[in-house]
Design an enzyme around this catalytic site. Structure first.
Site, PDB file in Angstrom:
ATOM      1  N   ASP A 173      -3.885  10.388   3.142  1.00  9.58           N
ATOM      2  CA  ASP A 173      -3.909   8.962   2.515  1.00  9.58           C
ATOM      3  C   ASP A 173      -2.582   8.447   2.864  1.00  9.58           C
ATOM      4  O   ASP A 173      -1.586   8.189   1.955  1.00  9.58           O
ATOM      5  CB  ASP A 173      -4.020   9.014   0.953  1.00  9.58           C
ATOM      6  CG  ASP A 173      -4.134   7.757   0.390  1.00  9.58           C
ATOM      7  OD1 ASP A 173      -4.479   6.795   1.180  1.00  9.58           O
ATOM      8  OD2 ASP A 173      -3.974   7.668  -0.986  1.00  9.58           O
ATOM      9  N   GLU A 174      -2.235   8.178   3.916  1.00 10.89           N
ATOM     10  CA  GLU A 174      -1.101   7.253   4.355  1.00 10.89           C
ATOM     11  C   GLU A 174      -1.460   6.282   5.178  1.00 10.89           C
ATOM     12  O   GLU A 174      -2.666   6.109   5.735  1.00 10.89           O
ATOM     13  CB  GLU A 174      -0.340   8.192   5.520  1.00 10.89           C
ATOM     14  CG  GLU A 174       0.294   9.597   4.933  1.00 10.89           C
ATOM     15  CD  GLU A 174       1.053  10.215   5.884  1.00 10.89           C
ATOM     16  OE1 GLU A 174       2.324  10.435   5.827  1.00 10.89           O
ATOM     17  OE2 GLU A 174       0.388  10.898   6.586  1.00 10.89           O
ATOM     18  N   TYR A 175      -0.614   5.162   5.105  1.00  9.78           N
ATOM     19  CA  TYR A 175      -0.662   3.939   6.092  1.00  9.78           C
ATOM     20  C   TYR A 175      -1.833   2.902   5.495  1.00  9.78           C
ATOM     21  O   TYR A 175      -2.140   2.146   6.171  1.00  9.78           O
ATOM     22  CB  TYR A 175      -0.634   4.132   7.537  1.00  9.78           C
ATOM     23  CG  TYR A 175       0.514   5.196   7.894  1.00  9.78           C
ATOM     24  CD1 TYR A 175       1.764   4.801   7.939  1.00  9.78           C
ATOM     25  CD2 TYR A 175       0.013   6.275   8.662  1.00  9.78           C
ATOM     26  CE1 TYR A 175       2.638   5.904   8.021  1.00  9.78           C
ATOM     27  CE2 TYR A 175       0.870   7.175   9.018  1.00  9.78           C
ATOM     28  CZ  TYR A 175       2.219   6.912   8.767  1.00  9.78           C
ATOM     29  OH  TYR A 175       3.321   7.992   9.254  1.00  9.78           O
TER      30      TYR A 175
END
Length: 313
Positions: A173-175
């Site tokens: 769960d990045e960017y």
């Protein structure tokens, strides 16, 4: 004290392929299930004792086949047990206001050529996962507006696993950049609904958690805790030791995380030794490339398995 390092190359999140997006989008919209392409039964691999070792591969620049080139000098077991395709994306359709699974051209190439890029690893006894990552469009695992929306995306994931004969899905769960394109901020129910639906869709596949972002801190809702629906969770900060904050047994956790070629070999060895000494069952590595990384890989295989690594060109 180690300094947290977060150097994941972001081109996987940035390089877009309209054709791949349209293919996945149309499949999801029509509700048609992907034609299953099951992975072949792996050949019996030489037995090794010790933690599960994981290798993320940036497929924009490197081949998945590099993971299978490293074996143990003593016994011939695989140096790596899990290979992760980095990375597919969760994108956002501003017209329909829905999230959809997107493959850039490099990820799509690996999947389309599964017979030559994925099956050889599986036949060697290595599990192959698809990592899914945000793409700066506001869509993420933590902001589905309803259980129905979360379940629809879970179906896209499980359809991709079936279609390409993969062994599971990794959540990163990045960017996401929650709020972009008018999307909502993270809520408490979204990731719980997503993981619940995905586990129901693929009860025998791997689901792993890259322990970062709003989703990683939202694992329970309405009396439902999805922690035990994950097979693995790992620390996202390379060169450090950090126990993932999820209720899983030590055997399923990797507090150690290293970047091959950037984390010093002494640190790689220290973290591997600590993994064994403290009874953890997973060891995470990132960015295996096509160079000869025998010395870097041996730095952890000596501590985890009591053997040097050897590389087959």
């Amino acid at each position: 004290m180690f300094t947290p390092v977060r150097r994941r190359v972001r081109t996987a999140a940035l390089a877009l392929s309209a054709a791949a997006a349209l293919v996945l989008g149309s499949t999801a919209a029509s509700g048609a299930s992907a034609t299953p392409s099951p992975a072949p039964a792996p050949a019996p691999a030489p037995v090794k004792q010790g933690p599960t070792s994981v290798a993320y591969v940036e497929v924009n620049n490197n081949s998945m086949l590099n993971v299978g080139k490293y074996t143990l000098a003593d016994g011939g077991g695989n140096a790596f047990d899990v290979a992760v395709i980095f990375a597919a994306n969760i994108n956002y359709d501003t017209g329909t206001k829905t999230a959809y699974l997107h493959f850039n051209e490099n990820v799509q190439r690996v999947l389309d050529n599964a017979v030559t890029q994925i099956r050889p690893l599986q036949q060697q006894g290595i599990k192959v996962l698809l990592s899914v990552l945000g793409n700066h469009q506001g869509a993420g695992f933590a902001n589905f507006p309803s259980q129905q929306a979360a379940s629809a995306f879970a179906k896209q994931l499980s359809d991709a696993v079936a279609k390409y004969g993969l062994d599971g899905v990794d959540f990163d769960d990045e960017y996401a950049e929650y709020g972009n394109n008018g999307t909502a901020q993270p809520n408490d129910s979204s990731f719980v609904h997503l993981v619940t639906a995905l586990r129901a869709n693929m009860p025998d596949k791997i689901i792993s958690l890259y322990n970062i972002g709003p989703a990683a801190s939202r694992l329970s809702y309405g009396g439902v805790d999805v922690s035990d629906k994950f097979d693995y969770a790992w620390n996202p900060y390379y060169g450090t030791w950090q126990v993932p904050g999820i209720a899983l047994p030590k055997a399923q956790l990797s507090p150690a995380a290293v970047e091959i070629g950037r984390t010093s070999r002494s640190t790689v060895a220290d973290l591997a030794r600590r993994t064994v000494d403290e009874g953890y069952g997973v060891y995470l590595t990132y960015n295996l490339d096509g160079g000869d990384r025998t010395a870097d890989v041996s730095a952890f295989t000596r501590e985890l398995y009591g053997s040097e690594a050897v590389r087959t060109p």
